[in-house]
Design a protein around this motif. Structure first.
Motif, PDB file in Angstrom:
ATOM      1  N   GLN A  22       0.836  -1.197   0.000  1.00 13.04           N
ATOM      2  CA  GLN A  22       0.000   0.000   0.000  1.00 13.04           C
ATOM      3  C   GLN A  22       0.876   1.255   0.000  1.00 13.04           C
ATOM      4  O   GLN A  22       0.627   2.194  -0.757  1.00 13.04           O
ATOM      5  CB  GLN A  22      -0.939   0.019   1.197  1.00 13.04           C
ATOM      6  N   ASN A  35      -7.036   7.814  -6.753  1.00 12.34           N
ATOM      7  CA  ASN A  35      -6.768   8.448  -5.454  1.00 12.34           C
ATOM      8  C   ASN A  35      -8.041   8.540  -4.616  1.00 12.34           C
ATOM      9  O   ASN A  35      -8.003   8.338  -3.396  1.00 12.34           O
ATOM     10  CB  ASN A  35      -6.159   9.837  -5.645  1.00 12.34           C
ATOM     11  N   ARG A  60      -8.760   5.126  -3.217  1.00 10.81           N
ATOM     12  CA  ARG A  60      -7.799   4.818  -2.152  1.00 10.81           C
ATOM     13  C   ARG A  60      -8.148   5.591  -0.885  1.00 10.81           C
ATOM     14  O   ARG A  60      -8.139   5.041   0.223  1.00 10.81           O
ATOM     15  CB  ARG A  60      -6.371   5.147  -2.600  1.00 10.81           C
ATOM     16  N   VAL A  97      -7.045  -0.161  -0.127  1.00  9.79           N
ATOM     17  CA  VAL A  97      -7.988  -0.171  -1.242  1.00  9.79           C
ATOM     18  C   VAL A  97      -8.188  -1.575  -1.818  1.00  9.79           C
ATOM     19  O   VAL A  97      -9.282  -1.915  -2.264  1.00  9.79           O
ATOM     20  CB  VAL A  97      -7.570   0.840  -2.342  1.00  9.79           C
ATOM     21  N   PHE A 115     -10.726  -0.501  -8.711  1.00 10.07           N
ATOM     22  CA  PHE A 115      -9.361   0.019  -8.628  1.00 10.07           C
ATOM     23  C   PHE A 115      -8.435  -0.808  -9.510  1.00 10.07           C
ATOM     24  O   PHE A 115      -7.601  -0.255 -10.237  1.00 10.07           O
ATOM     25  CB  PHE A 115      -8.868   0.015  -7.175  1.00 10.07           C
TER      26      PHE A 115
END
Length: 155
Positions: free
Chosen positions: A39, A104, A107, A117, A126
């Protein structure tokens, strides 16, 4: 005639395409192989790709203006160069205004719920966005290589 402008164009394009290739195929893989937290690695790589996308948009616009100037001064082979630059500009604009903000947001929403995410309900979306952005980046890279190849062609 116009040799200085052409040399400047080639220099800027070469450094720019080199930065695209370095970020995508050297920096990002190194980040993911070095950092144990995927991450964090993704967030760092995402920040670097965002900076590269903004740089690409700016440099591409500057080179398109310069290419237009060279075409109006009789250097017709820059017409093809403008088309390559347009393709690269579309790729960087897609990254700056579509993929990066959307990824973004996904996330950030996941982090607000206390999870990465890839463990969130948005993980599938994603992943698809990441795949699409990777394809666009690969297209931009290929266009960049073709750009430098065309620019070094003797006329």
């Amino acid at each position: 005639m116009h040799a200085g402008a052409q040399r400047l164009f080639i220099l800027i394009a070469g450094v720019w395409v080199g930065s695209i290739l370095a970020v995508g195929y050297l920096v990002a893989p190194t980040i993911f192989s070095t950092l144990t937290d995927r991450q964090v690695a993704g967030m760092v790589a995402g920040s670097i790709f965002k900076a590269e996308a903004y740089l690409s948009t700016t440099v591409c616009i500057v080179l398109m203006v310069l290419a237009n100037l060279l075409v109006t001064r009789g250097l017709g082979h820059y017409k093809t160069i403008r088309l390559i630059l347009l393709g690269m500009l579309l790729c960087s604009v897609a990254a700056v205004f579509v993929f990066i903000p959307w990824m973004n947001t996904l996330r950030d929403q996941a982090l607000l719920h206390g999870m990465p995410v890839m463990l969130s309900p948005s993980a599938d979306l994603f992943g698809k966005l990441h795949g699409a952005s990777s394809i666009v980046f690969t297209i931009q890279s290929a266009l960049g290589i073709f750009l430098v190849w065309r620019l070094t062609k003797p006329v």
